[in-house]
Design an enzyme around this catalytic site. Sequence first.
Site, short mmCIF file in Angstrom:
data_model
loop_
_atom_site.label_atom_id
_atom_site.label_comp_id
_atom_site.label_asym_id
_atom_site.label_seq_id
_atom_site.Cartn_x
_atom_site.Cartn_y
_atom_site.Cartn_z
N ASP A 33 8.47 -0.52 -4.59
CA ASP A 33 7.34 -1.39 -4.26
C ASP A 33 6.45 -0.67 -3.24
OD1 ASP A 33 6.93 -4.80 -4.26
OD2 ASP A 33 5.80 -3.57 -2.85
N ILE A 34 5.14 -0.76 -3.46
CA ILE A 34 4.20 -0.07 -2.57
C ILE A 34 4.08 -0.75 -1.21
CG2 ILE A 34 2.03 -1.24 -3.16
CD1 ILE A 34 0.86 1.61 -3.61
N GLN A 96 3.32 -15.05 -6.23
CA GLN A 96 3.16 -14.01 -7.25
C GLN A 96 1.76 -13.43 -7.14
OE1 GLN A 96 3.37 -15.18 -11.42
NE2 GLN A 96 3.76 -13.09 -12.07
N HIS A 102 8.08 -9.47 -13.13
CA HIS A 102 8.80 -8.41 -12.45
C HIS A 102 9.86 -8.99 -11.54
CE1 HIS A 102 5.27 -9.50 -10.02
NE2 HIS A 102 6.00 -9.22 -8.96
N HIS A 104 11.93 -8.30 -8.03
CA HIS A 104 12.08 -7.53 -6.80
C HIS A 104 13.56 -7.27 -6.54
CE1 HIS A 104 7.99 -8.16 -4.98
NE2 HIS A 104 7.99 -9.20 -5.81
P1 DGP Z 1 4.61 -10.35 -6.33
O1 DGP Z 1 3.96 -10.84 -5.08
O2 DGP Z 1 5.99 -10.95 -6.56
O3 DGP Z 1 3.70 -10.49 -7.52
O4 DGP Z 1 4.88 -8.80 -6.08
C1 DGP Z 1 4.03 -7.80 -6.47
C2 DGP Z 1 4.46 -6.56 -5.74
O5 DGP Z 1 3.86 -5.46 -6.39
C3 DGP Z 1 4.03 -6.49 -4.28
O6 DGP Z 1 5.19 -6.49 -3.46
C4 DGP Z 1 3.29 -5.18 -4.15
C5 DGP Z 1 3.60 -4.47 -5.45
N1 DGP Z 1 2.52 -3.67 -5.97
C6 DGP Z 1 1.26 -4.09 -6.23
N2 DGP Z 1 0.53 -3.06 -6.73
C7 DGP Z 1 1.37 -1.99 -6.79
C8 DGP Z 1 1.20 -0.65 -7.21
O7 DGP Z 1 0.12 -0.22 -7.64
N3 DGP Z 1 2.28 0.16 -7.11
C9 DGP Z 1 3.48 -0.27 -6.63
N4 DGP Z 1 4.47 0.61 -6.57
N5 DGP Z 1 3.67 -1.53 -6.23
C10 DGP Z 1 2.62 -2.38 -6.31
#
Ligand code: DGP
Length: 139
Positions: A33-34, A96, A102, A104
């Site tokens: 996660d970024i 979300q 997805h 986590h």
């Molecule tokens: P949610 O809030 O459950 O929809 O989580 C989405 C997650 O995705 C959030 O923790 C940040 C992550 N995220 C968003 N954009 C990117 C990306 O471009 N790359 C990565 N690795 N993670 C991302």
Amino acid sequence: MTLDADCIFCKIIRSEIPCFKLHEDDRTLAFLDINPVHPGHALVVPKHHAADVFETPAEWLSATVETAQRVAQAVRATFDPPGLNLLQCNGPAAAQSVAHYHMHVIPRATDDGLTMNWALVPGDMDELARIAEQIRTNM
Ligand code: DGP
């Protein structure tokens, strides 16, 4: 496999944007996660574009959970956290932010202040029975 042209996770699946990849197979991709809440915070996505648990076909959900277990085992072997959450969000009120189903994988630290935990207050048994019956009628 159905992917969406504008979805950020579909772009990661297609390698159009980079990620720190942990695992890939024909049905799923796992990457860091970024915005990690702890080191090792990872995401597992199915290689099928659907917004949430309601829209994602069951075979893609189960593939995602299988990979999440594998990632969780690897994260545990790596960091030995005292706890680990598998978390999956549906809709803005559930926080979300990316509309591609997805999971986590979140290693936890003791007293880390993350707010999805709740106090273990016993429920009212009559109310639990009533709620279970209500939900069962919709299963
Ligand atoms: P949610 O809030 O459950 O929809 O989580 C989405 C997650 O995705 C959030 O923790 C940040 C992550 N995220 C968003 N954009 C990117 C990306 O471009 N790359 C990565 N690795 N993670 C991302």
